[in-house]
Write a protein that holds these residues in place. Sequence first.
Motif, mmCIF file in Angstrom:
data_model
loop_
_atom_site.group_PDB
_atom_site.id
_atom_site.type_symbol
_atom_site.label_atom_id
_atom_site.label_comp_id
_atom_site.label_asym_id
_atom_site.label_seq_id
_atom_site.Cartn_x
_atom_site.Cartn_y
_atom_site.Cartn_z
ATOM 1 N N VAL A 1 1.881 6.261 7.822
ATOM 2 C CA VAL A 1 1.428 6.467 6.474
ATOM 3 C C VAL A 1 1.363 7.864 6.372
ATOM 4 C CG1 VAL A 1 -0.700 6.432 5.184
ATOM 5 C CG2 VAL A 1 -0.144 4.358 6.374
ATOM 6 N N GLU A 2 0.920 8.630 7.580
ATOM 7 C CA GLU A 2 0.938 10.039 7.259
ATOM 8 C C GLU A 2 2.205 10.700 7.150
ATOM 9 O OE1 GLU A 2 -3.145 10.839 9.997
ATOM 10 O OE2 GLU A 2 -1.192 11.149 11.028
ATOM 11 N N ARG A 3 3.246 9.912 7.576
ATOM 12 C CA ARG A 3 4.846 10.451 7.486
ATOM 13 C C ARG A 3 5.239 10.145 6.144
ATOM 14 N NH1 ARG A 3 9.212 7.707 8.721
ATOM 15 N NH2 ARG A 3 8.140 6.059 9.972
ATOM 16 N N LEU A 4 4.990 8.873 5.541
ATOM 17 C CA LEU A 4 5.695 8.562 4.635
ATOM 18 C C LEU A 4 4.915 9.279 3.294
ATOM 19 C CD1 LEU A 4 6.496 4.789 5.190
ATOM 20 C CD2 LEU A 4 8.185 6.788 4.999
ATOM 21 N N VAL A 5 3.679 8.891 3.324
ATOM 22 C CA VAL A 5 2.882 9.547 2.230
ATOM 23 C C VAL A 5 1.723 10.745 2.700
ATOM 24 C CG1 VAL A 5 3.275 7.883 0.407
ATOM 25 C CG2 VAL A 5 1.503 7.418 2.450
ATOM 26 N N GLY B 1 0.783 -1.077 -0.147
ATOM 27 C CA GLY B 1 0.097 -0.032 -0.067
ATOM 28 C C GLY B 1 0.764 1.160 -0.058
ATOM 29 N N LEU B 2 1.913 1.311 0.573
ATOM 30 C CA LEU B 2 2.650 2.505 0.969
ATOM 31 C C LEU B 2 3.425 2.521 -0.637
ATOM 32 C CD1 LEU B 2 4.087 1.782 4.548
ATOM 33 C CD2 LEU B 2 2.584 3.666 3.572
ATOM 34 N N TYR B 3 4.110 1.366 -1.078
ATOM 35 C CA TYR B 3 4.826 1.725 -2.365
ATOM 36 C C TYR B 3 3.721 2.033 -3.603
ATOM 37 C CZ TYR B 3 9.298 -0.207 -0.635
ATOM 38 O OH TYR B 3 10.398 -0.557 0.054
ATOM 39 N N LEU B 4 2.662 1.609 -3.709
ATOM 40 C CA LEU B 4 1.648 1.769 -4.535
ATOM 41 C C LEU B 4 1.391 3.278 -4.337
ATOM 42 C CD1 LEU B 4 -0.196 1.153 -6.873
ATOM 43 C CD2 LEU B 4 -1.584 0.331 -5.063
#
Length: 326
Positions: free
Chosen positions: A43-47, A14-17
């Motif tokens: 999630v909020e930090r990476l994307v 999910g993160l990479y997508l």
Amino acid sequence: MPTALITGITGQDGLYLAELLLEKGYEVHGVIRGQNNPRRELVERLVPDVKLHNGDLTDLSSLMRALRDSEPDEVYNLGAVSFVAYSWENAFVTSDVTGLGVLNILEAVRLHAGSDPASIRFYQASSSEMFGKVQQVPQSEETLLWPRSPYGVSKVYGHYMTINYRESYGMHASSGILFNHESPRRGEEFVTRKVSKAVAAIKLGMQDEIVMGNLDARRDWGFAGDYVEAMWRMLQQPTADDYVISTGETHSIEELLTVAFGHVGISDWRKHVRQDPAFMRPAEVDLLIGDASKARDVLGWKPQVGFEELITMMVDADLAALKAGW
């Protein structure tokens, strides 16, 4: 600007997508389970540009709300109880989320799309674990499915339900039969990450050994960042279909250990590895290797990261994390 909705946004795929789609100019939405989900902060930090919606694959109404609030052009169903070993401990929960959850999201998409069921393109994350007791080597889209775990059985249900909705309602619904794909974002319960983190800790003098199960099992391991590109390519096709996504190479757990320990300068890894029957599967999947020629020919996709590069990438990431005190 196209819009995508991703279930399983907190997982490695999910993160990479999400990163890939944002780079391509998408507006990206994610379904996250529970207001206090411990991975929400990640999630909020990476994307940070992803818009999050509370929802659950076992709750049709929450999926309908997420679709209403996001109005997606594409839906990627990556959510699942995805740890095979756990599926024996709790087959009911695994079946409810990983199996019936697919039916819920398919039905939600169908209802939301209304009179034009193909207007929302749908991706289902199928799995090489569906092949289980393999009937053909290598495994292709035509290979008989013979799952050997509650997780694999649940994935077969979701896979065939996706085909059924495609054939029954004319939905643009594709399945990616993804073989094992790993990354530094892989959960620590999975064998590749279990090994990479333990090797890093042993190298740093933080632990002495790693306890393993079957060292002879062989898998077709690729890089998750490569595999999400294949997901996106499936939904850009004029016609929905199913595709095996794999490297076409197989490696044993012993090879995994050899590469990981060798990368940190430990040649005799056996003195650091102890086998325990408790880590053996009740029904083992011994050899998985995929034939991704259809994906190569139709999607123009092929893996970019090789096995040794993948494992050393993971070990290096865990070394850096442990040194930083993460």
